[in-house]
Design an enzyme around this catalytic site. Structure first.
Site, PDB file in Angstrom:
ATOM      1  N   ARG A  11       0.810  -1.228   0.000  1.00 54.74           N
ATOM      2  CA  ARG A  11       0.000   0.000   0.000  1.00 54.74           C
ATOM      3  C   ARG A  11       0.843   1.278   0.000  1.00 54.74           C
ATOM      4  O   ARG A  11       0.393   2.342   0.433  1.00 54.74           O
ATOM      5  CB  ARG A  11      -0.966   0.040   1.188  1.00 54.74           C
ATOM      6  CG  ARG A  11      -1.912  -1.140   1.265  1.00 54.74           C
ATOM      7  CD  ARG A  11      -2.742  -1.249   0.052  1.00 54.74           C
ATOM      8  NE  ARG A  11      -4.125  -0.908   0.315  1.00 54.74           N
ATOM      9  CZ  ARG A  11      -5.085  -1.050  -0.567  1.00 54.74           C
ATOM     10  NH1 ARG A  11      -4.813  -1.503  -1.757  1.00 54.74           N
ATOM     11  NH2 ARG A  11      -6.300  -0.729  -0.274  1.00 54.74           N
ATOM     12  N   LYS A  14       3.438   2.044  -4.861  1.00 47.34           N
ATOM     13  CA  LYS A  14       4.458   1.649  -5.847  1.00 47.34           C
ATOM     14  C   LYS A  14       3.857   1.272  -7.192  1.00 47.34           C
ATOM     15  O   LYS A  14       4.406   1.639  -8.231  1.00 47.34           O
ATOM     16  CB  LYS A  14       5.350   0.532  -5.308  1.00 47.34           C
ATOM     17  CG  LYS A  14       4.655  -0.782  -5.054  1.00 47.34           C
ATOM     18  CD  LYS A  14       5.567  -1.762  -4.336  1.00 47.34           C
ATOM     19  CE  LYS A  14       4.831  -3.024  -3.949  1.00 47.34           C
ATOM     20  NZ  LYS A  14       3.776  -2.817  -2.960  1.00 47.34           N
ATOM     21  N   ALA A  32       1.036  -8.920 -15.408  1.00 46.25           N
ATOM     22  CA  ALA A  32       0.474  -8.931 -14.053  1.00 46.25           C
ATOM     23  C   ALA A  32       0.553 -10.316 -13.441  1.00 46.25           C
ATOM     24  O   ALA A  32       0.166 -11.299 -14.069  1.00 46.25           O
ATOM     25  CB  ALA A  32      -0.977  -8.467 -14.097  1.00 46.25           C
ATOM     26  N   HIS A  47      -6.790  -2.642  -9.527  1.00 41.09           N
ATOM     27  CA  HIS A  47      -5.598  -2.633 -10.379  1.00 41.09           C
ATOM     28  C   HIS A  47      -5.998  -2.770 -11.847  1.00 41.09           C
ATOM     29  O   HIS A  47      -5.488  -2.050 -12.705  1.00 41.09           O
ATOM     30  CB  HIS A  47      -4.653  -3.781  -9.992  1.00 41.09           C
ATOM     31  CG  HIS A  47      -3.665  -3.431  -8.932  1.00 41.09           C
ATOM     32  ND1 HIS A  47      -2.335  -3.240  -9.199  1.00 41.09           N
ATOM     33  CD2 HIS A  47      -3.809  -3.235  -7.603  1.00 41.09           C
ATOM     34  CE1 HIS A  47      -1.701  -2.954  -8.087  1.00 41.09           C
ATOM     35  NE2 HIS A  47      -2.571  -2.945  -7.093  1.00 41.09           N
ATOM     36  N   ARG A  50      -7.518   0.437 -13.288  1.00 41.83           N
ATOM     37  CA  ARG A  50      -6.520   1.480 -13.588  1.00 41.83           C
ATOM     38  C   ARG A  50      -5.833   1.238 -14.916  1.00 41.83           C
ATOM     39  O   ARG A  50      -5.355   2.174 -15.547  1.00 41.83           O
ATOM     40  CB  ARG A  50      -5.449   1.532 -12.495  1.00 41.83           C
ATOM     41  CG  ARG A  50      -5.806   2.316 -11.290  1.00 41.83           C
ATOM     42  CD  ARG A  50      -4.587   2.727 -10.465  1.00 41.83           C
ATOM     43  NE  ARG A  50      -3.527   1.765 -10.376  1.00 41.83           N
ATOM     44  CZ  ARG A  50      -3.209   1.066  -9.283  1.00 41.83           C
ATOM     45  NH1 ARG A  50      -3.907   1.216  -8.184  1.00 41.83           N
ATOM     46  NH2 ARG A  50      -2.203   0.236  -9.286  1.00 41.83           N
TER      47      ARG A  50
END
Length: 165
Positions: A11, A14, A32, A47, A50
């Site tokens: 968290r 990064k 990923a 994620h 985004r």
């Protein structure tokens, strides 16, 4: 060398920082590791959201496939992240070494951003497997940092350059 390592605690920001950096460098492919470990479906969904429209996302099916993709994907690449890959590797029957991943990264000629968890500042695990994970990831982070042209530590969403210009 074209590898940039981005480290940070859980968290820390990064991944978001690495994604913004990838956009700056016009990196279009996102490798990923989280899909195989969807322990936190909400975080995984955030994620993925985004990345929509910003990256082509590849989600390898096993640790060896990830190494093969690092070897073969043309152009820039964002790999997020090494911590999940090490956990995946330790819990699977696939015989692929961290050295193979580092060698594949070292051979890349296009910009490559690698995201990893900095495990040295966390709670010290008591279980043998957890200790092995910390040791393996720490060693892998050091090996990637050694071949990286740049290393950035992200704390509270803020980058601190450790290596490179």
């Amino acid at each position: 060398m074209s590898v940039e390592l981005v480290l940070g605690a859980r968290r820390s920001g990064k991944s978001a920082w690495a994604e913004a950096r990838a956009v700056e460098l016009r990196i279009g492919t996102y490798l990923a590791t989280a899909a195989a470990h969807a322990l936190d479906a909400e975080r995984l969904a955030a994620h993925r959201a985004r990345r929509i429209g910003r990256f082509v996302t590849l989600e390898p099916g096993d640790p060896g496939e990830l190494v093969e993709l690092v070897r073969t994907v043309p152009g820039g690449l964002l790999l997020d992240g090494l911590g999940l890959w090490v956990g995946w590797q330790l819990s699977s029957d696939h015989d692929v070494s961290s050295g193979e991943l580092v060698a594949a990264l070292a051979r890349r000629s296009s910009p490559t951003i690698v995201v990893s968890d900095e495990v040295g500042w966390s709670v010290h695990p008591e279980r043998a497997l957890a200790q092995r994970f910390v040791d393996e990831l720490g060693a892998l982070n050091q090996a990637v940092a050694a071949i990286a042209a740049q290393v950035t530590l992200v704390v509270a969403g803020l980058p601190l350059r450790l290596k490179g210009a």
